[in-house]
Design a protein around this motif. Sequence first.
Motif, PDB file in Angstrom:
ATOM      1  N   HIS A   1     -58.797 -29.881 -74.771  1.00 45.59           N
ATOM      2  CA  HIS A   1     -59.663 -29.665 -73.910  1.00 45.59           C
ATOM      3  C   HIS A   1     -59.671 -28.459 -73.784  1.00 45.59           C
ATOM      4  O   HIS A   1     -58.833 -27.659 -72.957  1.00 45.59           O
ATOM      5  CB  HIS A   1     -59.552 -30.597 -72.655  1.00 45.59           C
ATOM      6  N   LEU A   2     -60.656 -27.503 -74.170  1.00 45.30           N
ATOM      7  CA  LEU A   2     -61.105 -26.178 -73.831  1.00 45.30           C
ATOM      8  C   LEU A   2     -61.730 -25.891 -72.440  1.00 45.30           C
ATOM      9  O   LEU A   2     -62.353 -26.966 -72.122  1.00 45.30           O
ATOM     10  CB  LEU A   2     -61.854 -25.415 -75.097  1.00 45.30           C
TER      11      LEU A   2
ATOM     12  N   ASN B   1     -67.204 -17.967 -89.434  1.00 49.60           N
ATOM     13  CA  ASN B   1     -67.517 -16.319 -89.211  1.00 49.60           C
ATOM     14  C   ASN B   1     -66.090 -16.140 -88.517  1.00 49.60           C
ATOM     15  O   ASN B   1     -65.335 -15.077 -89.198  1.00 49.60           O
ATOM     16  CB  ASN B   1     -68.553 -15.868 -88.554  1.00 49.60           C
ATOM     17  N   GLY B   2     -65.649 -16.726 -87.247  1.00 47.75           N
ATOM     18  CA  GLY B   2     -64.349 -15.993 -86.599  1.00 47.75           C
ATOM     19  C   GLY B   2     -63.177 -16.349 -87.444  1.00 47.75           C
ATOM     20  O   GLY B   2     -62.041 -15.468 -87.458  1.00 47.75           O
ATOM     21  N   LEU B   3     -63.030 -17.341 -88.284  1.00 43.06           N
ATOM     22  CA  LEU B   3     -61.972 -17.534 -88.842  1.00 43.06           C
ATOM     23  C   LEU B   3     -61.840 -16.964 -90.319  1.00 43.06           C
ATOM     24  O   LEU B   3     -60.981 -17.017 -91.026  1.00 43.06           O
ATOM     25  CB  LEU B   3     -61.888 -19.131 -89.157  1.00 43.06           C
ATOM     26  N   GLY B   4     -63.180 -16.124 -90.707  1.00 45.60           N
ATOM     27  CA  GLY B   4     -63.045 -16.035 -91.979  1.00 45.60           C
ATOM     28  C   GLY B   4     -63.088 -16.739 -93.240  1.00 45.60           C
ATOM     29  O   GLY B   4     -62.754 -16.396 -94.034  1.00 45.60           O
ATOM     30  N   VAL B   5     -63.755 -17.849 -93.005  1.00 45.67           N
ATOM     31  CA  VAL B   5     -63.804 -19.036 -93.822  1.00 45.67           C
ATOM     32  C   VAL B   5     -65.353 -19.231 -94.308  1.00 45.67           C
ATOM     33  O   VAL B   5     -66.285 -19.067 -93.324  1.00 45.67           O
ATOM     34  CB  VAL B   5     -62.926 -20.044 -93.725  1.00 45.67           C
TER      35      VAL B   5
ATOM     36  N   ALA C   1     -63.574 -44.931 -85.972  1.00 46.38           N
ATOM     37  CA  ALA C   1     -64.268 -44.253 -87.251  1.00 46.38           C
ATOM     38  C   ALA C   1     -62.965 -43.815 -87.937  1.00 46.38           C
ATOM     39  O   ALA C   1     -63.343 -43.582 -89.316  1.00 46.38           O
ATOM     40  CB  ALA C   1     -65.393 -43.385 -86.885  1.00 46.38           C
ATOM     41  N   GLY C   2     -62.031 -43.105 -87.334  1.00 45.24           N
ATOM     42  CA  GLY C   2     -60.834 -42.636 -88.189  1.00 45.24           C
ATOM     43  C   GLY C   2     -60.567 -41.270 -87.833  1.00 45.24           C
ATOM     44  O   GLY C   2     -59.973 -40.273 -88.489  1.00 45.24           O
ATOM     45  N   ALA C   3     -61.247 -40.797 -86.635  1.00 45.18           N
ATOM     46  CA  ALA C   3     -60.704 -39.466 -86.175  1.00 45.18           C
ATOM     47  C   ALA C   3     -59.136 -39.357 -85.675  1.00 45.18           C
ATOM     48  O   ALA C   3     -58.648 -40.291 -85.309  1.00 45.18           O
ATOM     49  CB  ALA C   3     -61.437 -38.883 -84.835  1.00 45.18           C
ATOM     50  N   ASP C   4     -58.465 -38.081 -86.323  1.00 48.27           N
ATOM     51  CA  ASP C   4     -57.145 -38.133 -85.939  1.00 48.27           C
ATOM     52  C   ASP C   4     -56.866 -37.255 -84.472  1.00 48.27           C
ATOM     53  O   ASP C   4     -55.664 -37.358 -84.045  1.00 48.27           O
ATOM     54  CB  ASP C   4     -56.311 -37.373 -87.105  1.00 48.27           C
ATOM     55  N   ARG C   5     -57.740 -36.636 -84.096  1.00 48.43           N
ATOM     56  CA  ARG C   5     -57.945 -35.722 -82.804  1.00 48.43           C
ATOM     57  C   ARG C   5     -59.200 -35.201 -82.512  1.00 48.43           C
ATOM     58  O   ARG C   5     -59.925 -35.335 -83.328  1.00 48.43           O
ATOM     59  CB  ARG C   5     -56.763 -34.609 -83.078  1.00 48.43           C
ATOM     60  N   VAL C   6     -59.332 -34.898 -81.239  1.00 44.10           N
ATOM     61  CA  VAL C   6     -60.675 -34.343 -80.740  1.00 44.10           C
ATOM     62  C   VAL C   6     -60.397 -33.022 -80.251  1.00 44.10           C
ATOM     63  O   VAL C   6     -59.413 -32.829 -79.867  1.00 44.10           O
ATOM     64  CB  VAL C   6     -61.119 -35.349 -79.809  1.00 44.10           C
ATOM     65  N   LEU C   7     -61.511 -32.139 -80.296  1.00 40.15           N
ATOM     66  CA  LEU C   7     -61.518 -30.795 -79.818  1.00 40.15           C
ATOM     67  C   LEU C   7     -62.721 -30.802 -78.974  1.00 40.15           C
ATOM     68  O   LEU C   7     -63.645 -30.906 -79.836  1.00 40.15           O
ATOM     69  CB  LEU C   7     -61.196 -29.854 -80.877  1.00 40.15           C
ATOM     70  N   THR C   8     -62.675 -30.563 -77.695  1.00 39.90           N
ATOM     71  CA  THR C   8     -63.758 -30.430 -77.022  1.00 39.90           C
ATOM     72  C   THR C   8     -63.824 -29.657 -75.871  1.00 39.90           C
ATOM     73  O   THR C   8     -62.907 -28.714 -75.788  1.00 39.90           O
ATOM     74  CB  THR C   8     -64.243 -32.010 -76.302  1.00 39.90           C
TER      75      THR C   8
ATOM     76  N   PHE D   1     -63.362 -21.732 -79.876  1.00 45.26           N
ATOM     77  CA  PHE D   1     -63.282 -22.620 -80.627  1.00 45.26           C
ATOM     78  C   PHE D   1     -62.486 -22.353 -82.007  1.00 45.26           C
ATOM     79  O   PHE D   1     -61.718 -22.989 -82.594  1.00 45.26           O
ATOM     80  CB  PHE D   1     -64.517 -23.302 -80.840  1.00 45.26           C
ATOM     81  N   ALA D   2     -63.017 -21.147 -82.386  1.00 42.18           N
ATOM     82  CA  ALA D   2     -62.209 -20.755 -83.855  1.00 42.18           C
ATOM     83  C   ALA D   2     -60.517 -20.418 -83.739  1.00 42.18           C
ATOM     84  O   ALA D   2     -60.046 -20.899 -84.445  1.00 42.18           O
ATOM     85  CB  ALA D   2     -62.845 -19.383 -84.229  1.00 42.18           C
ATOM     86  N   GLN D   3     -60.360 -19.923 -82.348  1.00 42.70           N
ATOM     87  CA  GLN D   3     -58.725 -19.864 -82.078  1.00 42.70           C
ATOM     88  C   GLN D   3     -58.133 -21.161 -81.981  1.00 42.70           C
ATOM     89  O   GLN D   3     -57.015 -21.323 -82.126  1.00 42.70           O
ATOM     90  CB  GLN D   3     -58.741 -18.962 -80.509  1.00 42.70           C
ATOM     91  N   ALA D   4     -58.806 -22.107 -81.201  1.00 37.89           N
ATOM     92  CA  ALA D   4     -58.274 -23.381 -81.091  1.00 37.89           C
ATOM     93  C   ALA D   4     -58.137 -24.223 -82.333  1.00 37.89           C
ATOM     94  O   ALA D   4     -57.058 -24.822 -82.739  1.00 37.89           O
ATOM     95  CB  ALA D   4     -59.319 -24.100 -80.138  1.00 37.89           C
ATOM     96  N   ILE D   5     -59.056 -24.036 -83.265  1.00 42.21           N
ATOM     97  CA  ILE D   5     -58.988 -24.554 -84.557  1.00 42.21           C
ATOM     98  C   ILE D   5     -57.695 -23.934 -85.369  1.00 42.21           C
ATOM     99  O   ILE D   5     -57.102 -24.465 -86.076  1.00 42.21           O
ATOM    100  CB  ILE D   5     -60.241 -24.496 -85.453  1.00 42.21           C
ATOM    101  N   ARG D   6     -57.771 -22.557 -85.318  1.00 44.97           N
ATOM    102  CA  ARG D   6     -56.335 -22.080 -85.997  1.00 44.97           C
ATOM    103  C   ARG D   6     -55.414 -22.277 -85.466  1.00 44.97           C
ATOM    104  O   ARG D   6     -54.280 -22.597 -86.264  1.00 44.97           O
ATOM    105  CB  ARG D   6     -56.574 -20.594 -85.807  1.00 44.97           C
ATOM    106  N   SER D   7     -55.140 -22.787 -83.996  1.00 50.18           N
ATOM    107  CA  SER D   7     -53.958 -23.128 -83.581  1.00 50.18           C
ATOM    108  C   SER D   7     -53.486 -24.509 -83.944  1.00 50.18           C
ATOM    109  O   SER D   7     -52.625 -24.807 -84.354  1.00 50.18           O
ATOM    110  CB  SER D   7     -54.149 -23.050 -81.955  1.00 50.18           C
ATOM    111  N   ILE D   8     -54.527 -25.479 -84.071  1.00 46.59           N
ATOM    112  CA  ILE D   8     -54.298 -26.898 -84.500  1.00 46.59           C
ATOM    113  C   ILE D   8     -53.748 -26.637 -85.768  1.00 46.59           C
ATOM    114  O   ILE D   8     -53.077 -27.424 -86.345  1.00 46.59           O
ATOM    115  CB  ILE D   8     -55.759 -27.595 -84.357  1.00 46.59           C
ATOM    116  N   HIS D   9     -54.574 -25.821 -86.787  1.00 44.84           N
ATOM    117  CA  HIS D   9     -54.202 -26.000 -88.311  1.00 44.84           C
ATOM    118  C   HIS D   9     -52.919 -25.407 -88.418  1.00 44.84           C
ATOM    119  O   HIS D   9     -52.306 -25.652 -89.254  1.00 44.84           O
ATOM    120  CB  HIS D   9     -55.411 -25.243 -88.851  1.00 44.84           C
TER     121      HIS D   9
END
Length: 339
Positions: free
Chosen positions: A166-167, A43-47, A141-148, A316-324
Amino acid sequence: MTQGNSAADSRQGPRLQPFQPPQGDLAILAGSGNPVFAQKIANGLGVRLTPCQAQIFSEGNVFVRILENVRGRDTFIVQGVHQPVNDNFVELLFWIDALKRASAQQITAVIPYFSYAKGDKKDEPRVSIRARVCADAIEAAGADRVLTMDLHSPQIQGFFSVPVDHLYARAVICEHIKSLGIDNLVICSPDAGFAKSAAAFANLLGVPVVIGNKTRPDHSEQAEILEVIGQVAGRNVLMVDDFTITGGSLCSMAEVLKQRGAEDIYAAVSHGVLSKGAADRIQNSVIRKMFMTDTIEAPIEPLCEKMDIISVAPLFAQAIRSIHDRTSVSMLFPDDKQT
């Protein structure tokens, strides 16, 4: 369990402005551990959430399936490692593997609460460093990065070879505390180990900090409060910690603070793990109010009247936007000196 395909009509928490991904496509998937939290992020990302399915068969096997094409997409699987811890962790590994085999361009494991972070050292003979084993498994398992958020020890980031974002919940918690207008406030760390983080809380709020001294004789999760270093007489106190399981340490600390002349006593934790009986323990304590984030959305027992939930999904939405967008995540914490 099948996750919905469309965003909820009633959006929770502050909503970020929708944006067009600059390269590739963004996919947010919700594991069964955090479906509501994942929806808030979307919702926060509008997707919309990418449709997916998780199921546990009668004999205990976990099955996951992505219900649309994710080839070449920037993917984020939201799956906390909380109770049931082992089921949620195994499910996370299977989601990562499914995304890898579906040719996702980048796979980010979004882990709002990482329970096994408590097992970060070999502090007695013949024990496992569980956090390291989990980090190895996530990478394998194949993760490229971690957000926690708010790992029990920040150095756990070094257990991973892949990037870890790390948030910290304290900026969101402090904004809420400021809105309450609590006068004559002092921050209290439950022990010396959390003193540096407590000082960061105090810095954001512009108030003093005191430190508790506690001992934990065994693995019973019940600590004994020995002393408080600093003056609390006549002050309102905010106890801060990264998580609480039984609530016992916070309640014991609150009693000691009252004996030292403290006025109103509050508590704030990033992760409200809350085992059976914890809510009643908090409700019957001298704690006036307890604040927790929504990283764990399905506690074992109902919350009590003294507990308030503060959402960190917008963060978390802001962090995902920054990563993307390939921009800095640390810029989300301009006033935090411990990031």
